[in-house]
Scaffold this motif. Structure first.
Motif, PDB file in Angstrom:
ATOM      1  N   THR A  36      53.139  48.481  48.411  1.00 17.25           N
ATOM      2  CA  THR A  36      52.402  47.701  47.906  1.00 17.25           C
ATOM      3  C   THR A  36      50.549  47.584  47.967  1.00 17.25           C
ATOM      4  O   THR A  36      50.508  46.904  49.191  1.00 17.25           O
ATOM      5  CB  THR A  36      52.088  46.542  46.626  1.00 17.25           C
ATOM      6  OG1 THR A  36      52.244  45.579  47.864  1.00 17.25           O
ATOM      7  CG2 THR A  36      53.500  46.370  46.665  1.00 17.25           C
ATOM      8  N   LEU A  37      49.336  47.313  46.673  1.00 19.66           N
ATOM      9  CA  LEU A  37      48.328  47.351  47.956  1.00 19.66           C
ATOM     10  C   LEU A  37      47.959  45.988  48.275  1.00 19.66           C
ATOM     11  O   LEU A  37      47.614  45.788  49.170  1.00 19.66           O
ATOM     12  CB  LEU A  37      47.557  47.589  46.604  1.00 19.66           C
ATOM     13  CG  LEU A  37      45.777  47.363  46.587  1.00 19.66           C
ATOM     14  CD1 LEU A  37      45.714  48.097  47.491  1.00 19.66           C
ATOM     15  CD2 LEU A  37      45.168  47.360  44.806  1.00 19.66           C
ATOM     16  N   LYS A  59      60.205  48.787  34.317  1.00 13.95           N
ATOM     17  CA  LYS A  59      58.836  49.513  34.463  1.00 13.95           C
ATOM     18  C   LYS A  59      58.803  50.426  35.889  1.00 13.95           C
ATOM     19  O   LYS A  59      59.726  49.962  36.833  1.00 13.95           O
ATOM     20  CB  LYS A  59      57.631  48.717  34.473  1.00 13.95           C
ATOM     21  CG  LYS A  59      56.759  49.256  33.987  1.00 13.95           C
ATOM     22  CD  LYS A  59      55.401  47.878  34.521  1.00 13.95           C
ATOM     23  CE  LYS A  59      54.818  48.176  35.472  1.00 13.95           C
ATOM     24  NZ  LYS A  59      53.758  47.130  36.253  1.00 13.95           N
ATOM     25  N   TYR A  80      57.715  51.896  39.066  1.00 13.81           N
ATOM     26  CA  TYR A  80      57.051  51.064  40.081  1.00 13.81           C
ATOM     27  C   TYR A  80      55.718  52.063  40.051  1.00 13.81           C
ATOM     28  O   TYR A  80      55.455  52.946  40.173  1.00 13.81           O
ATOM     29  CB  TYR A  80      57.714  51.786  41.000  1.00 13.81           C
ATOM     30  CG  TYR A  80      57.273  50.703  42.753  1.00 13.81           C
ATOM     31  CD1 TYR A  80      56.398  49.608  43.068  1.00 13.81           C
ATOM     32  CD2 TYR A  80      56.987  51.352  43.886  1.00 13.81           C
ATOM     33  CE1 TYR A  80      56.161  49.105  44.001  1.00 13.81           C
ATOM     34  CE2 TYR A  80      56.516  50.997  45.404  1.00 13.81           C
ATOM     35  CZ  TYR A  80      55.934  49.826  45.095  1.00 13.81           C
ATOM     36  OH  TYR A  80      55.718  49.370  46.362  1.00 13.81           O
ATOM     37  N   SER A  81      54.350  51.202  40.410  1.00 13.89           N
ATOM     38  CA  SER A  81      53.037  51.466  40.773  1.00 13.89           C
ATOM     39  C   SER A  81      52.470  50.800  42.042  1.00 13.89           C
ATOM     40  O   SER A  81      52.302  49.224  41.431  1.00 13.89           O
ATOM     41  CB  SER A  81      52.422  51.331  39.137  1.00 13.89           C
ATOM     42  OG  SER A  81      50.944  51.313  39.769  1.00 13.89           O
ATOM     43  N   ASP A 118      49.960  50.629  43.758  1.00 13.05           N
ATOM     44  CA  ASP A 118      48.712  49.876  43.386  1.00 13.05           C
ATOM     45  C   ASP A 118      48.958  48.587  43.001  1.00 13.05           C
ATOM     46  O   ASP A 118      47.462  47.855  42.733  1.00 13.05           O
ATOM     47  CB  ASP A 118      47.776  51.299  43.198  1.00 13.05           C
ATOM     48  CG  ASP A 118      47.759  52.089  44.620  1.00 13.05           C
ATOM     49  OD1 ASP A 118      47.545  51.661  45.592  1.00 13.05           O
ATOM     50  OD2 ASP A 118      46.901  53.470  44.349  1.00 13.05           O
ATOM     51  N   GLU A 119      49.533  48.507  41.661  1.00  8.95           N
ATOM     52  CA  GLU A 119      49.284  47.996  40.863  1.00  8.95           C
ATOM     53  C   GLU A 119      50.435  46.604  40.846  1.00  8.95           C
ATOM     54  O   GLU A 119      50.410  45.253  40.281  1.00  8.95           O
ATOM     55  CB  GLU A 119      49.253  47.892  39.534  1.00  8.95           C
ATOM     56  CG  GLU A 119      48.117  49.169  39.041  1.00  8.95           C
ATOM     57  CD  GLU A 119      48.747  50.380  38.333  1.00  8.95           C
ATOM     58  OE1 GLU A 119      48.973  49.029  36.838  1.00  8.95           O
ATOM     59  OE2 GLU A 119      47.388  50.411  36.961  1.00  8.95           O
ATOM     60  N   ASP A 120      51.866  46.425  41.000  1.00  7.86           N
ATOM     61  CA  ASP A 120      53.144  45.631  41.502  1.00  7.86           C
ATOM     62  C   ASP A 120      52.736  44.629  42.185  1.00  7.86           C
ATOM     63  O   ASP A 120      52.391  44.605  43.265  1.00  7.86           O
ATOM     64  CB  ASP A 120      54.158  46.571  40.742  1.00  7.86           C
ATOM     65  CG  ASP A 120      54.235  46.923  40.146  1.00  7.86           C
ATOM     66  OD1 ASP A 120      53.530  47.332  39.146  1.00  7.86           O
ATOM     67  OD2 ASP A 120      55.257  48.385  40.093  1.00  7.86           O
ATOM     68  N   VAL A 121      52.428  43.570  41.562  1.00 11.13           N
ATOM     69  CA  VAL A 121      53.026  42.131  42.236  1.00 11.13           C
ATOM     70  C   VAL A 121      53.729  41.507  42.744  1.00 11.13           C
ATOM     71  O   VAL A 121      54.368  40.227  43.722  1.00 11.13           O
ATOM     72  CB  VAL A 121      51.347  42.158  42.413  1.00 11.13           C
ATOM     73  CG1 VAL A 121      49.693  42.416  42.927  1.00 11.13           C
ATOM     74  CG2 VAL A 121      51.199  40.723  40.782  1.00 11.13           C
TER      75      VAL A 121
END
Length: 121
Positions: free
Chosen positions: A10-11, A40, A42-43, A45-48
């Motif tokens: 992740t970011l 949903k 997986y992203s 750069d956005e998922d936390v």
């Protein structure tokens, strides 16, 4: 050589690593595997966090070359009536390292699943 099964980080985790490289502070260790029912996509750069977490367990970590394998076990008792659709790894400080979405899995009280997430450095 690149690991084709490696999970993109992740970011938020990449930021933690960059800050540690810049300051010399320690990186928080991989500590938890979290299980959820969200589906949903997986992203990185956005998922936390998981969409819908229902359980978390301590992990076992294995390093081979540049690959960190993080392993967690989920029992049917821990899952309860929840359907497993997502799982992730979090650091001890609560930063999500990576997440996977899987085909729905339901559990009997006596069942158990072992899941791995690989990260390549």
């Amino acid at each position: 050589m690149s690991n084709p099964t490696a999970t993109p980080t992740t970011l938020a985790y990449r930021h933690q690593v960059a800050v540690s490289a810049a300051t010399g502070d320690a990186i928080s260790k991989a500590a938890w595997m979290c299980f959820g029912s969200g589906d949903k996509a997986y992203s990185p750069d956005e998922d936390v966090a998981l969409v819908a977490e229902f359980a978390r367990v301590p992990v076992v970590c294995v390093v081979k070359g540049s690959v960190l394998t993080v392993r967690g076990n989920l029992t049917g008792i821990q899952a309860g009536d929840n359907v497993l659709r997502e799982f992730s790894v979090e650091t001890e400080s609560g930063v999500m390292m990576g997440r996977r979405v899987v085909k729905p899995k339901q559990f009997e009280p006596t069942s158990e699943i072992e899941l791995d997430l690989d990260f390549e450095y």
